[in-house]
Design an enzyme around this catalytic site. Structure first.
Site, short mmCIF file in Angstrom:
data_model
loop_
_atom_site.label_atom_id
_atom_site.label_comp_id
_atom_site.label_asym_id
_atom_site.label_seq_id
_atom_site.Cartn_x
_atom_site.Cartn_y
_atom_site.Cartn_z
N GLY A 46 0.83 -1.20 0.00
CA GLY A 46 0.00 0.00 0.00
C GLY A 46 0.86 1.25 0.00
O GLY A 46 2.01 1.22 0.45
N GLN A 51 2.89 9.92 1.27
CA GLN A 51 4.23 9.34 1.36
C GLN A 51 5.14 9.75 0.21
O GLN A 51 6.35 9.62 0.31
CB GLN A 51 4.14 7.81 1.42
CG GLN A 51 3.51 7.29 2.70
CD GLN A 51 3.35 5.79 2.64
OE1 GLN A 51 2.36 5.28 2.16
NE2 GLN A 51 4.34 5.07 3.12
N CYS A 91 5.80 -0.28 6.96
CA CYS A 91 5.45 0.91 6.18
C CYS A 91 6.66 1.30 5.34
O CYS A 91 7.79 1.29 5.84
CB CYS A 91 5.08 2.05 7.12
SG CYS A 91 4.65 3.57 6.28
N LEU A 92 6.42 1.63 4.07
CA LEU A 92 7.53 2.00 3.20
C LEU A 92 8.23 3.27 3.67
O LEU A 92 9.37 3.53 3.31
CB LEU A 92 7.04 2.17 1.75
CG LEU A 92 6.53 0.88 1.10
CD1 LEU A 92 6.02 1.16 -0.31
CD2 LEU A 92 7.61 -0.18 1.08
N HIS A 133 -4.52 1.82 7.66
CA HIS A 133 -3.13 2.30 7.70
C HIS A 133 -2.92 3.41 6.67
O HIS A 133 -2.34 4.46 6.98
CB HIS A 133 -2.20 1.10 7.44
CG HIS A 133 -0.74 1.42 7.34
ND1 HIS A 133 0.20 0.88 8.18
CD2 HIS A 133 -0.04 2.22 6.47
CE1 HIS A 133 1.40 1.35 7.85
NE2 HIS A 133 1.27 2.15 6.81
N GLU A 134 -3.42 3.19 5.44
CA GLU A 134 -3.19 4.17 4.37
C GLU A 134 -4.03 5.43 4.58
O GLU A 134 -3.56 6.54 4.32
CB GLU A 134 -3.48 3.56 3.00
CG GLU A 134 -2.64 2.33 2.63
CD GLU A 134 -1.14 2.55 2.77
OE1 GLU A 134 -0.67 3.70 2.66
OE2 GLU A 134 -0.42 1.56 3.02
N HIS A 137 -2.37 7.73 6.87
CA HIS A 137 -1.34 8.56 6.23
C HIS A 137 -1.95 9.87 5.72
O HIS A 137 -1.34 10.93 5.85
CB HIS A 137 -0.70 7.83 5.04
CG HIS A 137 0.42 6.91 5.41
ND1 HIS A 137 1.56 7.31 6.08
CD2 HIS A 137 0.59 5.58 5.18
CE1 HIS A 137 2.37 6.27 6.24
NE2 HIS A 137 1.81 5.21 5.71
NI NI Z 1 2.55 3.28 5.57
#
Ligand code: NI
Length: 167
Positions: A46, A51, A91-92, A133-134, A137
């Site tokens: 995701g 991000q 998480c990236l 989660h997304e 963000h």
């Molecule tokens: Ni993330």
């Protein structure tokens, strides 16, 4: 298409509140495609526009094994949430860190697709976790903020040290 640079925690820009997408234009579709390419290359399941330092309400998710089930959510809103499930999340933007977070087991989300059409998505388990989660963000929230202050400080220091070493 292009690979986008992913902001790394504790970058302050990760705490920006994303603005609604007012019109789903060709530029938005291009960004969605670039975000998908960036997510697959990372690799991740995701990615939120936040991000990649684009502060609009759009996320991409693909939790399939074969990486052939891309979902794009524009202006996602959680309509219903219930139950509880704990997943180990990563998480990236927080590379190498995996921690357990409890979230709703089921969510119902409304969003627009890349054609601008409204749709609703029921999600359970991993997909429900990913969506929450997304969407976090987009609201400027990174998953480590669910952890204890002590853990957050450790993660912050570890990542800052890594970032210094790779500079
Ligand atoms: Ni993330």
């Amino acid at each position: 298409m292009a690979l986008l640079k992913i902001l790394q925690y504790p970058d302050r820009r990760l705490h920006t509140l994303a603005q609604p997408v007012t019109e789903v234009t060709e530029a938005i579709r291009r960004l969605a495609a670039d975000m998908a390419e960036t997510m697959y290359a990372a690799p991740g399941v995701g990615l939120a526009a936040t991000q990649v330092d684009r502060h609009i309400r759009m996320i991409v998710i693909d939790i399939s094994e074969e990486k052939n089930d891309l979902m794009v959510f524009i202006n996602p809103q959680i309509l219903e949430r219930d139950g509880e499930i704990t997943h180990e999340e990563g998480c990236l933007s927080v590379p190498g860190i995996y921690e357990k977070v409890s979230r709703a087991e089921h969510v119902k989300v409304s969003a627009q697709n890349v054609e601008g059409q409204l749709f609703e998505q029921e999600a359970h388990g991993l997909l429900a976790t990913c969506l929450q989660h997304e969407i976090d963000h987009l609201n400027g929230r990174v998953f480590v903020e669910y952890l204890s202050r002590l853990k957050q400080d450790r993660i912050r220091n570890k990542l800052l040290k890594q970032q210094r070493e790779t500079m």
